[in-house]
Motif scaffolding. Structure first.
Motif, short mmCIF file in Angstrom:
data_model
loop_
_atom_site.label_atom_id
_atom_site.label_comp_id
_atom_site.label_asym_id
_atom_site.label_seq_id
_atom_site.Cartn_x
_atom_site.Cartn_y
_atom_site.Cartn_z
N ASN A 189 -12.86 -7.11 -0.73
CA ASN A 189 -13.25 -5.70 -0.63
C ASN A 189 -12.35 -4.93 0.34
O ASN A 189 -11.98 -3.78 0.08
CB ASN A 189 -14.71 -5.57 -0.22
N LYS A 190 -11.99 -5.54 1.46
CA LYS A 190 -11.09 -4.89 2.41
C LYS A 190 -9.72 -4.64 1.79
O LYS A 190 -9.11 -3.60 1.99
CB LYS A 190 -10.96 -5.73 3.68
N ARG A 191 -9.25 -5.62 1.03
CA ARG A 191 -7.95 -5.46 0.38
C ARG A 191 -8.00 -4.35 -0.67
O ARG A 191 -7.06 -3.55 -0.78
CB ARG A 191 -7.54 -6.78 -0.27
N ILE A 192 -9.08 -4.27 -1.41
CA ILE A 192 -9.25 -3.19 -2.39
C ILE A 192 -9.29 -1.85 -1.69
O ILE A 192 -8.62 -0.89 -2.12
CB ILE A 192 -10.53 -3.41 -3.23
N ASP A 193 -10.05 -1.75 -0.61
CA ASP A 193 -10.14 -0.50 0.14
C ASP A 193 -8.76 -0.08 0.66
O ASP A 193 -8.39 1.10 0.58
CB ASP A 193 -11.12 -0.63 1.31
N GLN A 194 -8.00 -1.04 1.19
CA GLN A 194 -6.66 -0.74 1.70
C GLN A 194 -5.75 -0.28 0.58
O GLN A 194 -4.98 0.68 0.74
CB GLN A 194 -6.07 -1.97 2.41
N SER A 195 -5.82 -0.92 -0.57
CA SER A 195 -4.99 -0.53 -1.72
C SER A 195 -5.32 0.87 -2.20
O SER A 195 -4.42 1.66 -2.50
CB SER A 195 -5.17 -1.53 -2.87
N SER A 235 -6.65 3.25 -0.40
CA SER A 235 -6.18 4.17 0.64
C SER A 235 -4.67 4.37 0.54
O SER A 235 -4.17 5.50 0.64
CB SER A 235 -6.54 3.61 2.02
N ASP A 236 -3.93 3.30 0.34
CA ASP A 236 -2.47 3.40 0.19
C ASP A 236 -2.12 4.29 -1.00
O ASP A 236 -1.23 5.14 -0.91
CB ASP A 236 -1.85 2.02 0.00
N PHE A 237 -2.81 4.12 -2.11
CA PHE A 237 -2.53 4.91 -3.30
C PHE A 237 -2.83 6.39 -3.04
O PHE A 237 -2.03 7.27 -3.40
CB PHE A 237 -3.35 4.40 -4.49
N GLN A 238 -3.96 6.68 -2.42
CA GLN A 238 -4.34 8.07 -2.15
C GLN A 238 -3.37 8.74 -1.18
O GLN A 238 -3.16 9.95 -1.25
CB GLN A 238 -5.76 8.14 -1.57
N ASN A 239 -2.76 7.96 -0.29
CA ASN A 239 -1.82 8.51 0.69
C ASN A 239 -0.37 8.34 0.24
O ASN A 239 0.55 8.43 1.05
CB ASN A 239 -2.05 7.85 2.05
N ASN A 240 -0.17 8.09 -1.06
CA ASN A 240 1.15 8.00 -1.66
C ASN A 240 2.02 6.91 -1.04
O ASN A 240 3.23 7.05 -0.93
CB ASN A 240 1.85 9.36 -1.61
N ARG A 241 1.39 5.81 -0.62
CA ARG A 241 2.13 4.68 -0.06
C ARG A 241 2.19 3.56 -1.11
O ARG A 241 1.52 2.55 -1.00
CB ARG A 241 1.46 4.16 1.21
N PHE A 242 2.97 3.80 -2.15
CA PHE A 242 3.12 2.82 -3.22
C PHE A 242 4.43 3.07 -3.93
O PHE A 242 5.07 4.10 -3.74
CB PHE A 242 1.95 2.89 -4.21
N LYS A 243 4.84 2.11 -4.75
CA LYS A 243 6.03 2.25 -5.57
C LYS A 243 5.61 2.06 -7.03
O LYS A 243 4.82 1.17 -7.35
CB LYS A 243 7.07 1.20 -5.19
#
Length: 77
Positions: free
Chosen positions: A51-57, A59-67
């Motif tokens: 669940n923590k990993r999902i939450d972090q993912s 959050s990363d997506f919402q803050n445009n931290r992805f490729k």
């Protein structure tokens, strides 16, 4: 010959060895193989870790931290 039969044959041949040096080399190989197999054991995540990993993912997506996959593919072409 199946694995169990091969193991039995190996142990029988091992018991016939008279060379301490040969026994030492085989012990070293066995320890190395045992360590390598222990290193490959993957512990499953707990529900909380997942669940923590999902939450972090998310959050990363919402803050445009992805490729994007197309961006990654372009990098390696």
């Amino acid at each position: 010959m199946n694995l169990e039969a091969r193991k039995i044959e190996f142990v029988q041949e091992f018991l016939k060895l008279q060379s301490e040096e040969a026994v030492s080399r085989l012990e070293k190989i066995l320890r190395k193989e045992k360590k390598a197999s222990e290193d490959q054991i993957i512990e499953p995540m707990t529900q909380d870790e997942l669940n923590k990993r999902i939450d972090q993912s998310e959050s990363d997506f919402q803050n445009n931290r992805f490729k994007s996959s197309s961006g990654l593919l372009a990098k390696y072409e």
